[in-house]
Scaffold this active site. Sequence first.
Site, PDB file in Angstrom:
ATOM      1  N   ILE A 135      -1.885  12.187 -10.158  1.00  0.00           N
ATOM      2  CA  ILE A 135      -1.895  10.871 -11.051  1.00  0.00           C
ATOM      3  C   ILE A 135      -2.808   9.360 -11.726  1.00  0.00           C
ATOM      4  O   ILE A 135      -3.260   9.448 -12.251  1.00  0.00           O
ATOM      5  CB  ILE A 135       0.124  10.135 -11.690  1.00  0.00           C
ATOM      6  CG1 ILE A 135      -0.090   9.835 -12.757  1.00  0.00           C
ATOM      7  CG2 ILE A 135       0.110   9.006 -10.245  1.00  0.00           C
ATOM      8  CD1 ILE A 135       1.694   9.207 -12.442  1.00  0.00           C
TER       9      ILE A 135
ATOM     10  N   VAL B 144       3.406   8.821  -4.143  1.00  0.00           N
ATOM     11  CA  VAL B 144       3.015   8.680  -5.335  1.00  0.00           C
ATOM     12  C   VAL B 144       2.607   6.976  -5.715  1.00  0.00           C
ATOM     13  O   VAL B 144       1.114   6.372  -5.705  1.00  0.00           O
ATOM     14  CB  VAL B 144       3.587   8.880  -6.560  1.00  0.00           C
ATOM     15  CG1 VAL B 144       4.426   7.837  -7.113  1.00  0.00           C
ATOM     16  CG2 VAL B 144       2.358   9.117  -7.972  1.00  0.00           C
ATOM     17  N   ASP B 145       3.070   6.246  -4.755  1.00  0.00           N
ATOM     18  CA  ASP B 145       3.358   4.553  -4.278  1.00  0.00           C
ATOM     19  C   ASP B 145       1.654   4.878  -3.514  1.00  0.00           C
ATOM     20  O   ASP B 145       0.931   3.910  -4.206  1.00  0.00           O
ATOM     21  CB  ASP B 145       4.642   4.362  -3.954  1.00  0.00           C
ATOM     22  CG  ASP B 145       4.750   2.742  -3.981  1.00  0.00           C
ATOM     23  OD1 ASP B 145       3.660   2.180  -4.400  1.00  0.00           O
ATOM     24  OD2 ASP B 145       5.701   2.423  -3.371  1.00  0.00           O
TER      25      ASP B 145
ATOM     26  N   GLY C 268      10.634  12.723  -4.319  1.00  0.00           N
ATOM     27  CA  GLY C 268       9.841  12.774  -3.265  1.00  0.00           C
ATOM     28  C   GLY C 268      11.310  12.580  -1.823  1.00  0.00           C
ATOM     29  O   GLY C 268      12.441  12.946  -1.506  1.00  0.00           O
TER      30      GLY C 268
HETATM   31  N1  AR6 Z   1       0.454  12.558  -7.876  1.00  0.00           N
HETATM   32  C1  AR6 Z   1       1.439  12.694  -9.013  1.00  0.00           C
HETATM   33  N2  AR6 Z   1       2.941  12.876  -8.037  1.00  0.00           N
HETATM   34  C2  AR6 Z   1       2.632  12.613  -7.080  1.00  0.00           C
HETATM   35  C3  AR6 Z   1       1.607  11.912  -5.699  1.00  0.00           C
HETATM   36  C4  AR6 Z   1       0.437  12.135  -7.000  1.00  0.00           C
HETATM   37  N3  AR6 Z   1      -0.650  11.425  -5.944  1.00  0.00           N
HETATM   38  N4  AR6 Z   1       1.995  11.731  -4.831  1.00  0.00           N
HETATM   39  C5  AR6 Z   1       3.520  12.381  -4.748  1.00  0.00           C
HETATM   40  N5  AR6 Z   1       3.361  12.306  -5.863  1.00  0.00           N
HETATM   41  P1  AR6 Z   1       7.204  10.177  -3.807  1.00  0.00           P
HETATM   42  P2  AR6 Z   1      10.180   8.522  -4.686  1.00  0.00           P
HETATM   43  C6  AR6 Z   1       4.786  13.376  -6.018  1.00  0.00           C
HETATM   44  O1  AR6 Z   1       8.118  10.340  -2.465  1.00  0.00           O
HETATM   45  O2  AR6 Z   1      11.075   9.891  -4.198  1.00  0.00           O
HETATM   46  C7  AR6 Z   1       7.664   5.761  -1.277  1.00  0.00           C
HETATM   47  O3  AR6 Z   1       7.416   5.426  -0.102  1.00  0.00           O
HETATM   48  C8  AR6 Z   1       5.343  13.905  -5.040  1.00  0.00           C
HETATM   49  O4  AR6 Z   1       5.192  14.865  -4.762  1.00  0.00           O
HETATM   50  O5  AR6 Z   1       6.112   8.930  -3.738  1.00  0.00           O
HETATM   51  O6  AR6 Z   1      10.923   8.140  -5.980  1.00  0.00           O
HETATM   52  C9  AR6 Z   1       7.936   4.087  -2.242  1.00  0.00           C
HETATM   53  O7  AR6 Z   1       8.111   3.116  -2.351  1.00  0.00           O
HETATM   54  C10 AR6 Z   1       6.845  13.858  -6.466  1.00  0.00           C
HETATM   55  O8  AR6 Z   1       7.627  14.934  -6.864  1.00  0.00           O
HETATM   56  O9  AR6 Z   1       8.907   9.415  -4.654  1.00  0.00           O
HETATM   57  C11 AR6 Z   1       9.675   4.612  -2.633  1.00  0.00           C
HETATM   58  O10 AR6 Z   1       9.579   3.750  -0.778  1.00  0.00           O
HETATM   59  C12 AR6 Z   1       6.976  12.877  -6.701  1.00  0.00           C
HETATM   60  O11 AR6 Z   1       5.995  12.442  -6.616  1.00  0.00           O
HETATM   61  C13 AR6 Z   1       9.916   6.207  -1.855  1.00  0.00           C
HETATM   62  O12 AR6 Z   1       8.665   6.903  -2.012  1.00  0.00           O
HETATM   63  C14 AR6 Z   1       7.524  11.454  -5.707  1.00  0.00           C
HETATM   64  O13 AR6 Z   1       7.792  11.434  -4.702  1.00  0.00           O
HETATM   65  C15 AR6 Z   1      10.219   6.269  -3.294  1.00  0.00           C
HETATM   66  O14 AR6 Z   1      10.298   7.766  -3.706  1.00  0.00           O
END
Ligand code: AR6
Length: 186
Positions: free
Chosen positions: A17, A39-40, A133
């Site tokens: 993203i 993603v954050d 995630g």
């Molecule tokens: N581009 C698109 N999608 C992504 C990317 C990227 N670069 N990186 C990961 N994903 P998560 P949550 C996907 O864990 O479950 C953080 O530490 C990933 O594979 O990022 O909402 C925050 O600070 C998954 O499908 O977010 C919070 O503490 C999706 O993004 C917590 O994680 C969401 O995974 C939020 O958890």
Amino acid sequence: MIANVNGCVLELVTGDITRQETEAIVNAANGSLMGGGGVDGAIHRAAGPELLEECKKIRKEQLKGEFLPTGEAVITKGYRLKAKYVIHTVGPIWDGRDREWKMEQLADCYRNSLKLAKEKGIKSISFPSISTGAYRFPVDLAAEVALTAIVGFLRTDPLEKVVMTLFSKEDYQIYERALHKLLEEG
Ligand code: AR6
């Protein structure tokens, strides 16, 4: 996959993203807005340190020191990203309990992000798969909730383009099946 909803392009893609060129991208943040993994972390790394500075300011001024509640959204600039804006929202943490309530909170993430985008005159926006995630929301259920919320919003309030950016082929296929099902149901 590309669908047309009320004149708006709704697209599912696989990819990172942080490389999206829509006007805004959405961050699956946590309530602290201080960054994290997944993603954050990727968004903060790609946007540069100014993003964290603006998030700190929002915590202090807009949120009076409190955490951003689950389901709500705030907006910052995109700094070094291609996207001009980042909309930060906080998804629910899945623990298998309060299923309906968690689904409602996840739908709120999408609706409130789209509402904020509309208010700012933003015409194109990319979402990640929020909560699926680290927050462990089941992807098939999250896909249904996310797409129902997006399609429902666009039917009354269309933007030009909404992109769901899925990070894996498996997630893409789950979202694709969910979107087909939703559009067939009308
Ligand atoms: N581009 C698109 N999608 C992504 C990317 C990227 N670069 N990186 C990961 N994903 P998560 P949550 C996907 O864990 O479950 C953080 O530490 C990933 O594979 O990022 O909402 C925050 O600070 C998954 O499908 O977010 C919070 O503490 C999706 O993004 C917590 O994680 C969401 O995974 C939020 O958890």
